[in-house]
Design a protein around this motif. Sequence first.
Motif, PDB file in Angstrom:
ATOM      1  N   ARG A 242       0.847  -1.205   0.000  1.00 17.40           N
ATOM      2  CA  ARG A 242       0.000   0.000   0.000  1.00 17.40           C
ATOM      3  C   ARG A 242       0.882   1.254   0.000  1.00 17.40           C
ATOM      4  O   ARG A 242       0.875   2.032   0.955  1.00 17.40           O
ATOM      5  N   PRO A 243       1.647   1.467  -1.066  1.00 19.86           N
ATOM      6  CA  PRO A 243       2.502   2.661  -1.109  1.00 19.86           C
ATOM      7  C   PRO A 243       1.686   3.924  -1.373  1.00 19.86           C
ATOM      8  O   PRO A 243       0.629   3.886  -2.018  1.00 19.86           O
ATOM      9  N   LEU A 244       2.171   5.041  -0.872  1.00 19.07           N
ATOM     10  CA  LEU A 244       1.571   6.357  -1.113  1.00 19.07           C
ATOM     11  C   LEU A 244       2.687   7.340  -1.421  1.00 19.07           C
ATOM     12  O   LEU A 244       3.679   7.412  -0.679  1.00 19.07           O
ATOM     13  N   LEU A 245       2.536   8.085  -2.496  1.00 17.24           N
ATOM     14  CA  LEU A 245       3.514   9.105  -2.870  1.00 17.24           C
ATOM     15  C   LEU A 245       2.991  10.466  -2.414  1.00 17.24           C
ATOM     16  O   LEU A 245       1.904  10.891  -2.815  1.00 17.24           O
ATOM     17  N   VAL A 246       3.740  11.133  -1.541  1.00 14.65           N
ATOM     18  CA  VAL A 246       3.399  12.468  -1.053  1.00 14.65           C
ATOM     19  C   VAL A 246       4.341  13.462  -1.716  1.00 14.65           C
ATOM     20  O   VAL A 246       5.564  13.372  -1.544  1.00 14.65           O
ATOM     21  N   VAL A 247       3.786  14.396  -2.490  1.00 12.66           N
ATOM     22  CA  VAL A 247       4.622  15.327  -3.245  1.00 12.66           C
ATOM     23  C   VAL A 247       4.547  16.731  -2.635  1.00 12.66           C
ATOM     24  O   VAL A 247       3.484  17.177  -2.210  1.00 12.66           O
ATOM     25  N   ARG A 252       7.628  21.000  -8.003  1.00 13.23           N
ATOM     26  CA  ARG A 252       7.403  22.173  -8.837  1.00 13.23           C
ATOM     27  C   ARG A 252       8.695  22.950  -9.053  1.00 13.23           C
ATOM     28  O   ARG A 252       8.944  23.463 -10.154  1.00 13.23           O
ATOM     29  N   HIS A 253       9.530  23.065  -8.020  1.00 16.53           N
ATOM     30  CA  HIS A 253      10.796  23.786  -8.186  1.00 16.53           C
ATOM     31  C   HIS A 253      11.693  23.093  -9.211  1.00 16.53           C
ATOM     32  O   HIS A 253      12.460  23.742  -9.921  1.00 16.53           O
ATOM     33  N   SER A 254      11.599  21.773  -9.282  1.00  9.51           N
ATOM     34  CA  SER A 254      12.409  21.012 -10.221  1.00  9.51           C
ATOM     35  C   SER A 254      11.817  21.015 -11.621  1.00  9.51           C
ATOM     36  O   SER A 254      12.507  20.664 -12.584  1.00  9.51           O
ATOM     37  N   GLY A 255      10.536  21.389 -11.744  1.00 10.92           N
ATOM     38  CA  GLY A 255       9.859  21.232 -13.024  1.00 10.92           C
ATOM     39  C   GLY A 255       9.658  19.765 -13.349  1.00 10.92           C
ATOM     40  O   GLY A 255       9.788  19.336 -14.500  1.00 10.92           O
ATOM     41  N   ALA A 272      -0.605  12.015  -3.312  1.00  8.43           N
ATOM     42  CA  ALA A 272      -1.217  13.027  -2.453  1.00  8.43           C
ATOM     43  C   ALA A 272      -0.296  14.227  -2.387  1.00  8.43           C
ATOM     44  O   ALA A 272       0.925  14.092  -2.528  1.00  8.43           O
ATOM     45  N   ALA A 273      -0.866  15.408  -2.155  1.00 12.31           N
ATOM     46  CA  ALA A 273      -0.080  16.639  -2.258  1.00 12.31           C
ATOM     47  C   ALA A 273      -0.112  17.455  -0.981  1.00 12.31           C
ATOM     48  O   ALA A 273      -1.157  17.572  -0.326  1.00 12.31           O
ATOM     49  N   THR A 274       1.022  18.041  -0.642  1.00 16.71           N
ATOM     50  CA  THR A 274       1.088  19.068   0.387  1.00 16.71           C
ATOM     51  C   THR A 274       0.572  20.378  -0.205  1.00 16.71           C
ATOM     52  O   THR A 274       0.242  20.452  -1.392  1.00 16.71           O
ATOM     53  N   GLN A 275       0.529  21.423   0.617  1.00 13.30           N
ATOM     54  CA  GLN A 275       0.132  22.731   0.081  1.00 13.30           C
ATOM     55  C   GLN A 275       1.065  23.158  -1.054  1.00 13.30           C
ATOM     56  O   GLN A 275       0.614  23.637  -2.096  1.00 13.30           O
ATOM     57  N   ALA A 276       2.373  22.993  -0.854  1.00 10.47           N
ATOM     58  CA  ALA A 276       3.331  23.444  -1.861  1.00 10.47           C
ATOM     59  C   ALA A 276       3.344  22.540  -3.085  1.00 10.47           C
ATOM     60  O   ALA A 276       3.737  22.966  -4.172  1.00 10.47           O
ATOM     61  N   GLY A 277       2.902  21.287  -2.929  1.00 15.07           N
ATOM     62  CA  GLY A 277       2.931  20.354  -4.044  1.00 15.07           C
ATOM     63  C   GLY A 277       1.642  20.252  -4.822  1.00 15.07           C
ATOM     64  O   GLY A 277       1.608  19.642  -5.899  1.00 15.07           O
ATOM     65  N   LEU A 309       4.293   2.115   2.951  1.00 12.80           N
ATOM     66  CA  LEU A 309       5.462   2.852   2.465  1.00 12.80           C
ATOM     67  C   LEU A 309       4.997   4.240   2.038  1.00 12.80           C
ATOM     68  O   LEU A 309       4.072   4.362   1.226  1.00 12.80           O
ATOM     69  N   VAL A 310       5.618   5.261   2.590  1.00 14.16           N
ATOM     70  CA  VAL A 310       5.333   6.648   2.213  1.00 14.16           C
ATOM     71  C   VAL A 310       6.547   7.172   1.455  1.00 14.16           C
ATOM     72  O   VAL A 310       7.646   7.269   2.021  1.00 14.16           O
ATOM     73  N   ILE A 311       6.358   7.476   0.177  1.00 14.02           N
ATOM     74  CA  ILE A 311       7.425   8.073  -0.639  1.00 14.02           C
ATOM     75  C   ILE A 311       7.260   9.579  -0.546  1.00 14.02           C
ATOM     76  O   ILE A 311       6.323  10.150  -1.117  1.00 14.02           O
ATOM     77  N   ALA A 312       8.129  10.239   0.193  1.00 14.89           N
ATOM     78  CA  ALA A 312       8.056  11.686   0.412  1.00 14.89           C
ATOM     79  C   ALA A 312       8.960  12.364  -0.604  1.00 14.89           C
ATOM     80  O   ALA A 312      10.184  12.348  -0.460  1.00 14.89           O
ATOM     81  N   ALA A 313       8.371  12.927  -1.641  1.00 14.03           N
ATOM     82  CA  ALA A 313       9.138  13.491  -2.753  1.00 14.03           C
ATOM     83  C   ALA A 313       9.081  15.010  -2.742  1.00 14.03           C
ATOM     84  O   ALA A 313       8.011  15.599  -2.942  1.00 14.03           O
ATOM     85  N   GLY A 314      10.200  15.653  -2.463  1.00 17.60           N
ATOM     86  CA  GLY A 314      10.269  17.108  -2.507  1.00 17.60           C
ATOM     87  C   GLY A 314       9.465  17.791  -1.430  1.00 17.60           C
ATOM     88  O   GLY A 314       8.974  18.904  -1.638  1.00 17.60           O
ATOM     89  N   THR A 315       9.307  17.169  -0.272  1.00 19.15           N
ATOM     90  CA  THR A 315       8.536  17.764   0.813  1.00 19.15           C
ATOM     91  C   THR A 315       9.360  17.794   2.095  1.00 19.15           C
ATOM     92  O   THR A 315      10.205  16.920   2.327  1.00 19.15           O
ATOM     93  N   ARG A 316       9.068  18.800   2.936  1.00 20.74           N
ATOM     94  CA  ARG A 316       9.740  18.925   4.231  1.00 20.74           C
ATOM     95  C   ARG A 316       9.026  18.142   5.325  1.00 20.74           C
ATOM     96  O   ARG A 316       9.482  18.098   6.461  1.00 20.74           O
ATOM     97  N   LEU A 317       7.871  17.560   5.014  1.00 25.99           N
ATOM     98  CA  LEU A 317       7.096  16.786   5.980  1.00 25.99           C
ATOM     99  C   LEU A 317       6.818  17.597   7.242  1.00 25.99           C
ATOM    100  O   LEU A 317       7.159  17.201   8.360  1.00 25.99           O
ATOM    101  N   THR A 318       6.163  18.735   7.077  1.00 27.50           N
ATOM    102  CA  THR A 318       5.829  19.582   8.213  1.00 27.50           C
ATOM    103  C   THR A 318       4.681  18.979   9.011  1.00 27.50           C
ATOM    104  O   THR A 318       4.081  17.974   8.613  1.00 27.50           O
ATOM    105  N   ASP A 319       4.336  19.624  10.110  1.00 31.17           N
ATOM    106  CA  ASP A 319       3.316  19.054  11.001  1.00 31.17           C
ATOM    107  C   ASP A 319       1.938  19.025  10.349  1.00 31.17           C
ATOM    108  O   ASP A 319       1.129  18.150  10.653  1.00 31.17           O
ATOM    109  N   PHE A 320       1.640  19.963   9.447  1.00 33.89           N
ATOM    110  CA  PHE A 320       0.351  19.907   8.760  1.00 33.89           C
ATOM    111  C   PHE A 320       0.287  18.689   7.839  1.00 33.89           C
ATOM    112  O   PHE A 320      -0.772  18.089   7.651  1.00 33.89           O
ATOM    113  N   THR A 321       1.414  18.304   7.252  1.00 27.79           N
ATOM    114  CA  THR A 321       1.447  17.147   6.360  1.00 27.79           C
ATOM    115  C   THR A 321       1.352  15.840   7.131  1.00 27.79           C
ATOM    116  O   THR A 321       0.659  14.905   6.722  1.00 27.79           O
ATOM    117  N   THR A 322       2.033  15.758   8.260  1.00 28.58           N
ATOM    118  CA  THR A 322       2.035  14.514   9.046  1.00 28.58           C
ATOM    119  C   THR A 322       0.929  14.479  10.089  1.00 28.58           C
ATOM    120  O   THR A 322       0.849  13.525  10.868  1.00 28.58           O
TER     121      THR A 322
END
Length: 635
Positions: A242-247, A252-255, A272-277, A309-322
């Motif tokens: 049950r993997p999840l990709l959190v972007v 976006r900075h990488s294009g 799934a997306a954070t505010q910045a993603g 498995l949580v694939i955290a791609a380009g995120t700081r994993l702040t408290d709102f995300t976690t």
Amino acid sequence: MPQVPALRRCRRSVRLTTAQALVRFLSVQYAERDGRRHRLIAATWGIFGHGNVAGIGQALLESGPQAMPFLQGRNEQAMVHAAVGYARQRGRLSAHAVTTSIGPGATNLVTGAALATINRIPVLLLPGDTFATRPADPVLQQLEVPWAGDVSVNDTLRPVSRHFDRITRPEALVPAALQAMRVLTDPVQTGAVTLALPQDVQAEAYDWPEEFFAERVWRVRRPRPDTDELRAAAEAVRAARRPLLVVGGGIRHSGAEDALRAFADATGIPVAATQAGKGALRHDHPAEVGAVGHTGTATADDLARAADLVIAAGTRLTDFTTASSTLFQDPGVRFLGLNLDPYDAHKQAALPLVADAREGLDALRAELAGHRVDPAYERTYRKAKLFWEALVDQAFHAPDGDAVPTQAQVLGLLDALVDDTDVIVNAAGSLPGDLHRLWRARSAYQYHVEYGYSCMGYEIPGALGVALAAPDRPVWALVGDGSYLMNPTEIVTAVQEGIPVKVVILDNHGYASIGGLSGAVGGEGFGTAYRFRAPGGAYTGDPLPVDLAANAASLGMAVIHTRTIGDLRKALAEARLSDRPTCVYAQTRTPDTVSGPPPAQAWWDVPVAETATRASAALAREEYDRQAAQRRRHL
């Protein structure tokens, strides 16, 4: 005859003031990525005082607008916000400089600098400073520190800058300027860069080597992943059920949007997306499951709770995300950190994959060739996605009539109007939560919510910066009354420059977001409503007779008043077509259980009084203790 020794080539120089040299240097700096070159410092914002008027001010005048375009600001903090909006819209490949006088002009930069650094957006700050030679001590606005003669108010910028230097001699500018450009173009280190400029040094002349003013190209690197890290990452993905990709914003900075879409298409892993993603994957992509965390969708948050498995791609994993470390609940959950910054790649005891987001996703997809999640897993999350979309439709539904709209209905009307080209700018209050949960992002740059610092007052100047970076796009600043009153000054700049930003003011007579939070944690909404004092001292009287629409009009905007849903529908359409700065003013009502957005799907840790005499706080503490018991440290 003996040969005559060749004459040593004379080193050529040009005599300029330090300020003139800095402006000339900045005018020939470029950033390059993927073979495309961008002017690094595209313009300079400024407000002049005695600390920079005869230095940087004179240098900008002398250089002319072709060498360095100038933008006149009204508030120093707002100028930094506008510069951040510009740089984010330009993918961090082009930035603005901001110059101020000494004293309050310089300290007004601090909030904007913190916002830029936390969000990792490049901006060059050029505050004036007190005399290096100290002919007059203290000078006007100088902070006197008895135990340190070399401290000035600019030192408040040190902790919020990614790089700080004070230029106390003209020749010190050469290494300092080069270091500043290095940091601005470093995709890991970038943020606010401060060069403090003593006012006497700005005006001092020096013989500068001509080489200092040669064009320089700063290449923005794309590091590829380490082979061993890549192999381990692929093994972890293959082993997950049950993997999840959190972007996050790094996509976006990488294009890396195309790489993300190709990865999701190939693997079927939900995204799934954070505010910045948010927006990195279009809202209608089958694998896009919406926002994650405290302001997330039920679809994404339920997947997060069950993920192994949580694939955290380009995120700081702040408290709102976690959800303050309560969201990822599977007993054996592991994390894979795909990030350009090793600091972020290792968070949550993650298996690191240190690389540029685009390069990392492409490499991981190739390493996983032929691998795809279980079809039953795909069917499950796609069904949940459809259920959530029905809830969004319900919250957005806005029938014409005499009803005053809810905030969600305002978003629904805007959602029905915009296309891929529009940009929505927001930062603080209750709007970020509603936008994160409900908004249907159609393109990578449409969703522009500053939530790293969640700074009230960012919206209007940030939208101005976005519009300067993308003059062909309709740009909307969505702002509540609380944020509007914090920082409306750059409306004047928009009017002066003819920049057709669209400002939507949602007036609910107070700090609605923090008022709601206050009620939830036992604070009973104390001090959050815009009302007169009632007998007894509380702010529970009649609403204040504040006319925000009149204020916007007084600053030069075209203003469209609305009262009903029907009025608002027409006003938004008119504003979108307007070629001048236009304000749509709408009072909003508190939603009921039918028309309101779905509530928070995950917790956020705001500590509640451990002892209290008021029943509201005691009950809130019971709920706090229940939720806090779910916190985990992922080791």
